[in-house]
Design a protein around this motif. Structure first.
Motif, PDB file in Angstrom:
ATOM      1  N   ALA A  77       0.830  -1.207   0.000  1.00 26.56           N
ATOM      2  CA  ALA A  77       0.000   0.000   0.000  1.00 26.56           C
ATOM      3  C   ALA A  77       0.865   1.258   0.000  1.00 26.56           C
ATOM      4  CB  ALA A  77      -0.927  -0.007   1.211  1.00 26.56           C
ATOM      5  N   HIS A  78       1.963   1.227   0.728  1.00 24.37           N
ATOM      6  CA  HIS A  78       2.882   2.374   0.757  1.00 24.37           C
ATOM      7  C   HIS A  78       3.457   2.626  -0.639  1.00 24.37           C
ATOM      8  CE1 HIS A  78       5.492   5.253   2.747  1.00 24.37           C
ATOM      9  NE2 HIS A  78       6.525   4.754   2.085  1.00 24.37           N
ATOM     10  N   LEU A  79       3.816   1.556  -1.344  1.00 26.27           N
ATOM     11  CA  LEU A  79       4.297   1.676  -2.728  1.00 26.27           C
ATOM     12  C   LEU A  79       3.192   2.228  -3.623  1.00 26.27           C
ATOM     13  CD1 LEU A  79       6.244   1.016  -5.133  1.00 26.27           C
ATOM     14  CD2 LEU A  79       5.252  -1.295  -5.105  1.00 26.27           C
ATOM     15  N   VAL A  80       1.996   1.662  -3.489  1.00 29.80           N
ATOM     16  CA  VAL A  80       0.869   2.058  -4.329  1.00 29.80           C
ATOM     17  C   VAL A  80       0.527   3.539  -4.134  1.00 29.80           C
ATOM     18  CG1 VAL A  80      -1.644   1.731  -4.624  1.00 29.80           C
ATOM     19  CG2 VAL A  80      -0.096  -0.246  -4.555  1.00 29.80           C
ATOM     20  N   ARG A  81       0.710   4.006  -2.934  1.00 27.92           N
ATOM     21  CA  ARG A  81       0.411   5.423  -2.653  1.00 27.92           C
ATOM     22  C   ARG A  81       1.250   6.350  -3.529  1.00 27.92           C
ATOM     23  NH1 ARG A  81      -1.678   9.226  -2.816  1.00 27.92           N
ATOM     24  NH2 ARG A  81      -2.111  10.856  -1.284  1.00 27.92           N
ATOM     25  N   TYR A  82       2.492   5.933  -3.829  1.00 21.65           N
ATOM     26  CA  TYR A  82       3.353   6.745  -4.689  1.00 21.65           C
ATOM     27  C   TYR A  82       3.014   6.585  -6.172  1.00 21.65           C
ATOM     28  CZ  TYR A  82       6.377   7.835  -0.726  1.00 21.65           C
ATOM     29  OH  TYR A  82       6.860   8.298   0.473  1.00 21.65           O
ATOM     30  N   LEU A  83       2.307   5.522  -6.512  1.00 23.43           N
ATOM     31  CA  LEU A  83       1.997   5.235  -7.910  1.00 23.43           C
ATOM     32  C   LEU A  83       0.644   5.778  -8.347  1.00 23.43           C
ATOM     33  CD1 LEU A  83       3.132   1.476  -8.017  1.00 23.43           C
ATOM     34  CD2 LEU A  83       4.425   3.461  -8.824  1.00 23.43           C
ATOM     35  N   ASP A  90      -7.757   7.862  -7.815  1.00 24.50           N
ATOM     36  CA  ASP A  90      -7.641   6.629  -8.594  1.00 24.50           C
ATOM     37  C   ASP A  90      -8.321   5.454  -7.897  1.00 24.50           C
ATOM     38  OD1 ASP A  90      -6.187   7.761 -10.673  1.00 24.50           O
ATOM     39  OD2 ASP A  90      -4.264   7.427  -9.674  1.00 24.50           O
ATOM     40  N   LYS A  91      -8.857   4.562  -8.708  1.00 24.50           N
ATOM     41  CA  LYS A  91      -9.458   3.339  -8.164  1.00 24.50           C
ATOM     42  C   LYS A  91      -8.420   2.209  -8.197  1.00 24.50           C
ATOM     43  CE  LYS A  91     -14.317   4.214  -9.359  1.00 24.50           C
ATOM     44  NZ  LYS A  91     -14.147   5.564  -9.943  1.00 24.50           N
ATOM     45  N   ILE A 143     -10.185   1.779 -13.526  1.00 26.54           N
ATOM     46  CA  ILE A 143      -9.213   1.194 -12.591  1.00 26.54           C
ATOM     47  C   ILE A 143      -7.808   1.662 -12.969  1.00 26.54           C
ATOM     48  CG2 ILE A 143      -8.074  -0.975 -11.894  1.00 26.54           C
ATOM     49  CD1 ILE A 143     -10.730  -0.759 -10.578  1.00 26.54           C
ATOM     50  N   ARG A 144      -7.047   2.138 -11.979  1.00 26.37           N
ATOM     51  CA  ARG A 144      -5.692   2.621 -12.249  1.00 26.37           C
ATOM     52  C   ARG A 144      -4.626   1.589 -11.924  1.00 26.37           C
ATOM     53  NH1 ARG A 144      -1.618   4.012 -14.455  1.00 26.37           N
ATOM     54  NH2 ARG A 144      -0.251   5.679 -13.753  1.00 26.37           N
ATOM     55  N   LEU A 145      -4.901   0.735 -10.915  1.00 22.93           N
ATOM     56  CA  LEU A 145      -3.886  -0.227 -10.476  1.00 22.93           C
ATOM     57  C   LEU A 145      -4.556  -1.503 -10.012  1.00 22.93           C
ATOM     58  CD1 LEU A 145      -0.655   0.408  -8.494  1.00 22.93           C
ATOM     59  CD2 LEU A 145      -2.274  -1.258  -7.575  1.00 22.93           C
ATOM     60  N   VAL A 146      -3.943  -2.629 -10.355  1.00 25.74           N
ATOM     61  CA  VAL A 146      -4.409  -3.949  -9.905  1.00 25.74           C
ATOM     62  C   VAL A 146      -3.333  -4.541  -9.002  1.00 25.74           C
ATOM     63  CG1 VAL A 146      -5.122  -6.272 -10.573  1.00 25.74           C
ATOM     64  CG2 VAL A 146      -5.753  -4.304 -12.016  1.00 25.74           C
ATOM     65  N   GLY A 201      -3.229  -0.663 -21.432  1.00 27.63           N
ATOM     66  CA  GLY A 201      -3.498   0.762 -21.286  1.00 27.63           C
ATOM     67  C   GLY A 201      -2.583   1.361 -20.248  1.00 27.63           C
ATOM     68  N   ASN A 202      -3.141   2.191 -19.369  1.00 25.86           N
ATOM     69  CA  ASN A 202      -2.314   2.825 -18.335  1.00 25.86           C
ATOM     70  C   ASN A 202      -2.476   2.163 -16.973  1.00 25.86           C
ATOM     71  OD1 ASN A 202      -4.896   3.619 -17.705  1.00 25.86           O
ATOM     72  ND2 ASN A 202      -4.363   5.757 -17.261  1.00 25.86           N
ATOM     73  N   ILE A 203      -3.011   0.940 -16.953  1.00 27.81           N
ATOM     74  CA  ILE A 203      -3.200   0.235 -15.680  1.00 27.81           C
ATOM     75  C   ILE A 203      -1.857  -0.306 -15.189  1.00 27.81           C
ATOM     76  CG2 ILE A 203      -4.310  -1.738 -14.553  1.00 27.81           C
ATOM     77  CD1 ILE A 203      -6.610  -1.474 -16.522  1.00 27.81           C
ATOM     78  N   LEU A 204      -1.583  -0.122 -13.913  1.00 29.95           N
ATOM     79  CA  LEU A 204      -0.384  -0.662 -13.278  1.00 29.95           C
ATOM     80  C   LEU A 204      -0.716  -2.006 -12.643  1.00 29.95           C
ATOM     81  CD1 LEU A 204       0.828   2.628 -11.563  1.00 29.95           C
ATOM     82  CD2 LEU A 204       1.852   1.553 -13.569  1.00 29.95           C
ATOM     83  N   LEU A 205       0.250  -2.915 -12.645  1.00 21.54           N
ATOM     84  CA  LEU A 205       0.026  -4.268 -12.113  1.00 21.54           C
ATOM     85  C   LEU A 205       1.120  -4.625 -11.116  1.00 21.54           C
ATOM     86  CD1 LEU A 205      -1.524  -6.948 -12.109  1.00 21.54           C
ATOM     87  CD2 LEU A 205      -0.225  -7.628 -14.146  1.00 21.54           C
TER      88      LEU A 205
END
Length: 355
Positions: free
Chosen positions: A185-191, A196-197, A260-263, A283-287
């Motif tokens: 979650a800490h990583l995702v916060r920077y991404l 974003d969903k 959705i921005r990140l999975v 697309g622009n989705i991060l995984l």
């Protein structure tokens, strides 16, 4: 020389100082009786004075008794080759200790089948000699039943990959599951931005009782609560783990939430989601997902998977087997919880990483 600068001593020196025979000292050391209480007290006093440490290894080897350890982990499957990595750790440890009359018997169960776990542990319990067990407790209730029997029989057991709190294991080698999710979650916060969903995907036959992934999601969500970030987090639980089921699940959720921005996939099955994005377009989705295994690395290099979270599964199993060996052979005190580092791997640093 010992750590305090004194020369190490043996039975002969104890006998000389106590003015008794070597045989008498040996009887006291092995608690065999036939020695008067006064003589025994004198010998024990000399032992304490000299800080004598018996050569336990030599004693064990001289006994001619083989130590028999058992391991119980999931089998490698078509869905993921994750469990081949801990297996290599078991084999590595086995090769180091087999010269000291230690036998390691390896048992495997189907990660998608509780019954196979029960069948395998029952096979182990039928063995005549069980000196220690290493297991991955994938099915909590069944693992508790197994380890309860181990406790009744005074068989030490070690957990890897995930822990069962309060189950009186010898030790645990693996990630702190809650803080693993919290770190993601800490990583995702920077991404991502607050608008974003985020989609959390739990892909497991038995999500409701899969402690390993549920604790990760709990830690993930807790981060945003503590930081007072009102992030939109959607959870998708998939209990069918084949690709077609994952594809159908993603089609459904992305139709409902096209922005959705990140999975975030909570286990090594992130490669199934990567396969979907490879065919459909990302697309622009991060995984983000887990585990440095062949299929995942391929998608990492293709930049379909953006980050892998790795927790050294080979080292978990290696340390687990060695801990059992040191506890049984040398009567060593073992650290109760040995948490693995939580490593964040991306395309740029993956070629330098060792699992």
């Amino acid at each position: 020389m010992s750590n305090n600068g004194k020369r190490s001593v043996g039975v002969k020196e104890i006998a000389r100082r106590a003015n008794v025979s070597i045989g008498t000292v040996d009887r006291v050391l092995h608690n065999r009786g036939g020695v008067s209480e006064k003589t025994k007290e004198k010998i024990i006093a000399v032992i304490k004075e000299l800080n004598y440490q018996p050569n336990i290894l030599a004693r064990r080897l001289a006994s001619g008794r083989t130590i028999h350890l058992f391991t119980l982990i999931p089998a490698v499957s078509d869905e993921t080759d994750y469990w081949d990595v801990p297996l290599q750790g078991i084999i590595q440890a086995e090769n180091e200790i087999k010269l000291y009359d230690v036998k390691v018997s390896k048992f495997f169960f189907d990660m998608n089948d509780r019954k196979s776990f029960v069948e395998r542990y029952q096979q182990i319990l039928q063995e005549e000699q069980i000196d220690g067990v290493l297991l991955a407790p994938a099915f909590i209730e069944e693992a508790i039943a197994f380890t309860n029997v181990c406790q009744q029989r005074n068989i030490p057991f070690v957990f890897i990959n995930s822990d069962i709190p309060n189950q009186k294991s010898l030790c645990y080698f693996g990630p702190d599951l809650f803080y693993s999710g919290y770190s993601v979650a800490h990583l995702v916060r920077y991404l991502t931005s607050e608008n974003d969903k985020i989609l959390v995907m739990n892909i497991s036959k038995d999500v409701a009782s899969d402690h390993h992934i549920l604790r990760k999601e709990e830690g993930f969500r807790k981060y945003f609560i503590e930081k007072q970030i009102s992030q939109t987090i959607i959870t998708k639980n998939l209990t069918q783990t084949d690709y077609d089921s994952v594809k159908a699940g993603l089609d459904e959720v992305l139709q409902q939430y096209p922005d959705i921005r990140l999975v975030f996939v909570t286990n090594s099955r992130v490669s199934l989601v990567a396969q979907y994005f490879e065919s459909k377009g990302k697309g622009n989705i991060l995984l983000v997902g887990y585990d440095f295994i062949t299929r995942n690395i391929e998608y990492l290099n293709k930049e379909i998977i953006d980050f892998l979270i790795c927790e050294k599964p080979q080292e978990q199993a290696y340390r687990g087997v060695k801990a059992l060996y040191h506890y049984i052979m040398f009567e060593e005190n073992i650290e109760k919880d040995f948490y693995m580092p939580i490593d964040i791997i991306h395309k740029g640093n993956q070629k330098f990483y060792r699992n």
